[in-house]
Scaffold this motif. Structure first.
Motif, PDB file in Angstrom:
ATOM      1  N   ASP A   1      38.325  42.812  49.249  1.00 45.52           N
ATOM      2  CA  ASP A   1      37.167  43.067  50.112  1.00 45.52           C
ATOM      3  C   ASP A   1      36.467  44.362  49.695  1.00 45.52           C
ATOM      4  OD1 ASP A   1      37.550  40.796  51.607  1.00 45.52           O
ATOM      5  OD2 ASP A   1      38.728  41.797  53.175  1.00 45.52           O
ATOM      6  N   GLY A   2      35.163  44.339  49.734  1.00 47.98           N
ATOM      7  CA  GLY A   2      34.356  45.494  49.372  1.00 47.98           C
ATOM      8  C   GLY A   2      34.012  45.561  47.901  1.00 47.98           C
ATOM      9  N   LEU A   3      34.695  44.762  47.086  1.00 46.62           N
ATOM     10  CA  LEU A   3      34.440  44.768  45.642  1.00 46.62           C
ATOM     11  C   LEU A   3      34.304  43.355  45.098  1.00 46.62           C
ATOM     12  CD1 LEU A   3      36.955  47.590  44.629  1.00 46.62           C
ATOM     13  CD2 LEU A   3      34.473  47.757  44.557  1.00 46.62           C
ATOM     14  N   ARG A   4      34.027  42.402  45.976  1.00 49.69           N
ATOM     15  CA  ARG A   4      33.995  41.007  45.539  1.00 49.69           C
ATOM     16  C   ARG A   4      32.818  40.695  44.611  1.00 49.69           C
ATOM     17  NH1 ARG A   4      37.606  37.784  48.320  1.00 49.69           N
ATOM     18  NH2 ARG A   4      38.634  38.824  50.098  1.00 49.69           N
ATOM     19  N   GLU A   5      31.816  41.573  44.585  1.00 52.37           N
ATOM     20  CA  GLU A   5      30.708  41.345  43.659  1.00 52.37           C
ATOM     21  C   GLU A   5      31.067  41.759  42.234  1.00 52.37           C
ATOM     22  OE1 GLU A   5      30.451  45.650  44.567  1.00 52.37           O
ATOM     23  OE2 GLU A   5      30.992  43.830  45.676  1.00 52.37           O
TER      24      GLU A   5
ATOM     25  N   ILE B   1      43.457  52.693  33.922  1.00 56.06           N
ATOM     26  CA  ILE B   1      42.597  51.727  33.259  1.00 56.06           C
ATOM     27  C   ILE B   1      41.726  51.018  34.293  1.00 56.06           C
ATOM     28  CG2 ILE B   1      42.527  49.674  31.803  1.00 56.06           C
ATOM     29  CD1 ILE B   1      43.644  52.184  30.417  1.00 56.06           C
ATOM     30  N   ALA B   2      40.413  51.059  34.072  1.00 57.41           N
ATOM     31  CA  ALA B   2      39.507  50.318  34.953  1.00 57.41           C
ATOM     32  C   ALA B   2      39.751  48.819  34.789  1.00 57.41           C
ATOM     33  CB  ALA B   2      38.061  50.657  34.623  1.00 57.41           C
ATOM     34  N   VAL B   3      40.027  48.145  35.900  1.00 58.28           N
ATOM     35  CA  VAL B   3      40.326  46.709  35.840  1.00 58.28           C
ATOM     36  C   VAL B   3      39.295  45.875  36.586  1.00 58.28           C
ATOM     37  CG1 VAL B   3      42.786  47.036  35.433  1.00 58.28           C
ATOM     38  CG2 VAL B   3      41.936  46.903  37.788  1.00 58.28           C
ATOM     39  N   SER B   4      38.188  46.492  36.978  1.00 57.76           N
ATOM     40  CA  SER B   4      37.061  45.738  37.539  1.00 57.76           C
ATOM     41  C   SER B   4      35.767  46.384  37.059  1.00 57.76           C
ATOM     42  CB  SER B   4      37.111  45.697  39.069  1.00 57.76           C
ATOM     43  OG  SER B   4      36.786  46.959  39.628  1.00 57.76           O
ATOM     44  N   HIS B   5      34.727  45.549  36.968  1.00 54.02           N
ATOM     45  CA  HIS B   5      33.412  46.021  36.519  1.00 54.02           C
ATOM     46  C   HIS B   5      32.334  45.352  37.346  1.00 54.02           C
ATOM     47  CE1 HIS B   5      34.998  48.125  33.059  1.00 54.02           C
ATOM     48  NE2 HIS B   5      35.526  47.021  32.556  1.00 54.02           N
ATOM     49  N   PRO B   6      31.219  46.050  37.590  1.00 52.62           N
ATOM     50  CA  PRO B   6      30.088  45.404  38.272  1.00 52.62           C
ATOM     51  C   PRO B   6      29.392  44.443  37.324  1.00 52.62           C
ATOM     52  CG  PRO B   6      29.522  47.662  37.654  1.00 52.62           C
ATOM     53  CD  PRO B   6      30.974  47.477  37.300  1.00 52.62           C
TER      54      PRO B   6
END
Length: 538
Positions: free
Chosen positions: A250-254, A235-240
């Protein structure tokens, strides 16, 4: 709202937080909120320690999408404006939460969610993946959840991103067929996007054991079994995006934490706002079937990954879709009868009665204003007319006081035995294990019908030369049923039940138990007919 750390033996009830992208509609009330309140009121009258919690789902992508569609309003303005209306509806309808979480307004909430997320990442439960994600060239926007619509890869129904309402299964947004941007309507392209994922397969055994012991309806159990048979997904738990709780990695804080994954630590925060502690017993959770996979699969896996000692839910109380003239209620599509507007036209107990009697339990049901009007007529002519006639008779026969004669005779004995059976069934319908508010309303209707028939039959005691005492005893019997109704109806119809208790000189909040089937003390002044034109219809 008050907040305190739950004590040992407490029953914790949760209702899925609503999205503040619009007002609450009648379908929301027919779903988790009124039903959870019925259970809360019943258990509290039993003397149990009960905590009923919810929150506002501020960070749903449906909030900024609504702002864009409303002409460019910011998501904060959208959420804040609808939050006040939502909470006013709860108060007016008599839904009594002990805690309502406001994610953007509570110090420490964001940090706790990020800590939960970081712990799972550090333990290796969250992994980075590069996978296709829809992208809208005209809008220059990544599309997920409310931003994208397409055809579900599992059932083919029209679906937004991340989860399909009709079949209840998750999708990865990139696997939607014929994806389109919901803002501009243009077909979406697909680009590779690096996001964090939560693989569910490592928790298959724990989930299977949990499903075997939790109380949940067959429809949800079948969904869990289908997902397991097909192989539990990642399951994707982050989105742009720029709305929600920032990813602390780090690397995905946006990116922002997927709002439904945010809800897992959000539930822990509801339980203990200081530290998110787990308490000693799992909750009874109320939600709609379209939210079933989150509660039965995603959250238990997340809790297990975070801390295996967390008590998972003991029961799921699940409603199906409540439709409006045959089509699903929808805030985002503005297909709804708004609860705040209908409460302004209809008394809260009339609305509670109708949506509980018509609750979509095990099947979809459909709301209509004509049916609601019939429910009001039923309460007015079936319930309030009986009570008004009873108080009129007491005023004429007994000077407005409870007669000295006690209920008795063969007719009363039969009625009392029948009502004691009904209240035993009613307790079952109000309780956790047998919870069924549709059945509870049907039983209350039968109790009133029994009292009406008893009153008609016993009215003929006045025709007998020596029937005055028997008639007054029958009035006392009806007063006993009215006293019982003021307790037995209170979990479902609290406003009318409290008014009835006051007219009888009785305290509110009494147990749903056969012990309530006694008239007020002899000589007690009870409300006259000018006070009882509307009790449950007010």
């Amino acid at each position: 709202m008050t907040s305190s750390t739950p004590s040992s033996g407490q029953t914790w009830i949760t209702a899925t937080p609503p999205t503040p992208n619009g007002p609450l509609h009648i379908g929301h009330l027919a779903g988790p909120y009124l039903a959870g309140d019925v259970l809360r009121r019943f258990l509290r009258a039993e003397g149990q320690d009960v905590r009923y919690t919810t929150g506002l789902d501020d960070h749903q992508s449906y909030v900024p999408v609504r702002g864009v569609k409303d002409g460019g309003r910011g998501p904060e303005e959208v959420a804040d404006g609808h939050t006040e209306t939502i909470e006013r509806v709860w108060r007016t309808a008599g839904v009594g939460f002990d805690r309502i979480v406001h994610p953007r307004g509570e110090p420490g909430y964001r940090e706790f969610v990020q800590q939960f997320f970081q712990r799972l990442y550090d333990a290796g439960h969250l992994v980075a993946r590069t996978r296709p994600l829809p992208y809208c060239e005209p809008c220059e926007r990544w599309l997920y959840e409310a931003y994208v619509v397409g055809d579900c890869p599992h059932c083919g129904a029209r679906s937004n991103g991340n989860a399909c309402e009709p079949c209840g299964r998750p999708n990865d947004c990139g696997d939607l067929l014929n994806p389109h941007c919901t803002l501009c309507g243009e077909p979406a392209g697909v680009r590779d996007c690096r996001r964090l994922y939560f693989p569910l397969a490592p928790f298959a055994d724990e989930l299977s054991a949990f499903w075997a012991r939790v109380d949940m309806p067959p429809h949800l159990r079948a969904l869990c079994e289908r997902m397991a048979a097909d192989g539990l997904p990642e399951i994707a738990v982050s989105h742009p995006g720029n709305w929600g709780v920032p990813v602390p990695v780090d690397g995905l804080r946006e990116q922002r934490i997927y709002v439904w994954f945010e809800m897992a630590p959000g539930y822990l925060w509801e339980r203990d706002p200081e530290h998110g502690e787990r308490g000693d017993s799992g909750p009874v959770q109320f939600f709609g079937f379209d939210n079933g996979y989150f509660h039965a699969v995603l959250f238990p896996a997340a809790f297990t990954a975070y801390d295996r000692s967390i008590a998972l839910p003991r029961a799921f109380v699940v409603n199906e879709f409540y439709r409006l003239e045959g089509l699903k209620f929808s805030t985002s599509r503005r297909h709804a009868v708004w609860a705040h507007e209908e409460l302004g036209r209809t008394g809260p107990d009339v609305l509670r009665y109708h949506v509980l009697a018509d609750r979509p339990n095990g099947r979809q049901t459909s709301f209509s204003l004509a049916d609601l009007a019939r429910s009001r007529e039923h309460l007015a002519h079936g319930w309030d007319d009986w009570l008004g006639g009873l108080f009129t008779a007491v005023a004429e026969e007994c000077d407005g006081r409870v007669p000295a004669e006690a209920p008795g005779g063969s007719l009363w004995d039969r009625l009392g035995a029948r009502l004691r059976r009904h209240v035993a069934d009613l307790r079952d319908a109000y309780g956790v294990d047998g919870f069924d508010p549709r059945r509870a309303i049907a039983l209350l209707d039968e109790i009133v019908a029994c009292a009406v028939d008893f009153g008609h039959v016993c009215a003929h005691e006045r025709d007998r030369t020596d029937g005055a005492a028997a008639y007054r005893a029958a009035l006392a019997g009806q007063l006993a049923v009215a006293a019982a109704l003021s307790a037995w109806a209170a979990p479902a119809l609290p406003h009318g039940a409290d008014r009835l208790a006051a007219l009888l000189g009785l305290p509110p909040g009494r147990r749903v138990h056969e012990e309530a089937l006694v008239p007020p003390p002899a000589g007690t002044v009870v409300g006259g007919p000018d006070q009882v034109k509307e009790i449950f219809c007010a």
